[in-house]
Design an enzyme around this catalytic site. Structure first.
Site, mmCIF file in Angstrom:
data_model
loop_
_atom_site.group_PDB
_atom_site.id
_atom_site.type_symbol
_atom_site.label_atom_id
_atom_site.label_comp_id
_atom_site.label_asym_id
_atom_site.label_seq_id
_atom_site.Cartn_x
_atom_site.Cartn_y
_atom_site.Cartn_z
ATOM 1 N N THR A 203 75.990 14.560 -20.615
ATOM 2 C CA THR A 203 74.945 15.160 -21.448
ATOM 3 C C THR A 203 73.569 14.788 -20.905
ATOM 4 O OG1 THR A 203 76.470 14.869 -23.288
ATOM 5 C CG2 THR A 203 74.212 15.493 -23.845
ATOM 6 N N LYS B 152 62.819 -4.389 -29.530
ATOM 7 C CA LYS B 152 61.917 -5.331 -30.228
ATOM 8 C C LYS B 152 61.860 -5.041 -31.719
ATOM 9 C CE LYS B 152 58.866 -4.759 -26.264
ATOM 10 N NZ LYS B 152 57.640 -3.999 -25.946
HETATM 11 N N1 CP Z 1 80.831 15.255 -23.121
HETATM 12 C C1 CP Z 1 79.945 14.267 -23.251
HETATM 13 O O1 CP Z 1 79.210 14.183 -24.247
HETATM 14 O O2 CP Z 1 79.949 13.383 -22.211
HETATM 15 P P1 CP Z 1 78.956 12.173 -22.055
HETATM 16 O O3 CP Z 1 79.270 11.188 -23.156
HETATM 17 O O4 CP Z 1 79.214 11.614 -20.691
HETATM 18 O O5 CP Z 1 77.557 12.689 -22.219
#
Ligand code: CP
Length: 305
Positions: free
Chosen positions: A55, A83
């Site tokens: 993503t 923080k």
């Molecule tokens: N499909 C998907 O959300 O993969 P990531 O967690 O690698 O972003």
């Protein structure tokens, strides 16, 4: 008129059927011609409070193919959240530096909250076990591309249907297109009743199974999911179910010619590597489709197309 202009995307249910189709059609245009420098002088912020490969990097890739700039962090540990800064203050600050914010956060509802306080649009890149609408759009794109249509498909969803945000979003979207749903999961990871009620209210059918092979012959799409150890309150419960479903190439014999295996990825053990060279394996192309869909989404929200 572009109805998506300036709007956040928090849940797939924020979009009508026509708006979903608008994004898929635009994504097709980007697949044919990916390098369009329409984002010159725009800055996109990418705030990932939770790990991601596809993503985050496909959003970065989408922005760069469009000629824009991207800023942000890949872990809350490298931001002032470490923080004690609040989500509201983080969003208000980052909105001073960007035209649009992409955010993944482990807390359910955090994306909706961010969209309510942010002066710039928010794209939800996954909030807890709640929603993952951009994954949903790329799943729809992949289904339409492999089946020729989104209407009236038989979709089989396998694995962690309780905590899997991708399957929750995808069910909601596919009810707009008249799908029949087949759920295969361990007893403890069944699809939540709220999602099943959604299907019933749409006048559609779902069926539940414990064995993949019971439903293999009728599947158009086999949507595998990872059993997500990180979502289990009790690690012992995860140990009991972690290898419940492992798809191998032999199991695909007798499936329909048009059937394709999708997986949002990452996979752990649930698809054997011998499936990868089957013409029915589509999960890496599915990940690639994520770039076109995210290009389309950014272009539509910023009204550049
Ligand atoms: N499909 C998907 O959300 O993969 P990531 O967690 O690698 O972003």
């Amino acid at each position: 008129m572009n109805m998506l202009k300036g709007r956040s995307l928090v849940s797939i249910t924020d979009y009508s059927k026509d708006e979903i189709i608008q994004i898929l059609d635009l994504a097709e245009e980007f697949e044919k011609n990916q390098r369009q420098k329409i984002l010159d002088q725009y800055v996109i912020a990418s705030l990932f409070f939770e790990p991601s490969t596809r993503t985050r990097l496909s959003f970065e890739s989408a922005v760069q193919y469009l000629g824009g700039s991207i800023i942000g962090f890949a872990s809350a540990d490298t931001s002032s959240v470490k923080k004690g800064e609040s989500l509201k203050d983080t969003i208000l600050t980052v909105s001073c530096y960007s035209d649009l914010i992409v955010m993944r956060n482990p807390m359910d509802g955090s994306a909706r909250y961010a969209s309510e306080v942010s002066p710039v649009p928010i794209i939800n890149a996954g909030d807890g076990v709640n929603q993952h609408p951009t994954q949903c759009l790329l799943d729809l794109y992949s289904i339409r591309k492999t089946q020729g249509s989104l209407e009236n498909i038989n979709i089989v969803m396998i694995g962690d249907l309780k905590y899997g945000r991708t399957v929750h979003s995808l069910v909601q979207a596919l009810t707009l297109f008249g799908a029949t749903f087949h759920f295969v999961s361990p007893e403890s990871l069944k699809m939540p009743s709220s999602v099943k009620t959604w299907i019933k209210n749409a006048g559609l059918e779902y069926h539940q199974y414990s064995d993949i092979m019971d439903v293999m012959p009728i599947a158009d799409i086999l949507y595998m999911t990872r059993i997500q150890g990180e979502r289990f309150p009790d690690p012992l419960e995860y140990e009991k179910v972690k290898n419940s479903y492992i798809l191998n190439k032999q199991m695909l014999e007798g499936s329909k010619d048009n059937m394709r295996v999708l997986h949002p990825l990452p996979r752990v053990n649930e698809i054997n590597e011998d499936v990868d060279d089957s013409p029915k394996a589509y999960y890496f192309q599915q990940a690639k489709n994520g770039v076109y869909v995210r290009q389309a989404l950014i272009a539509a929200i910023l009204d550049l197309k």
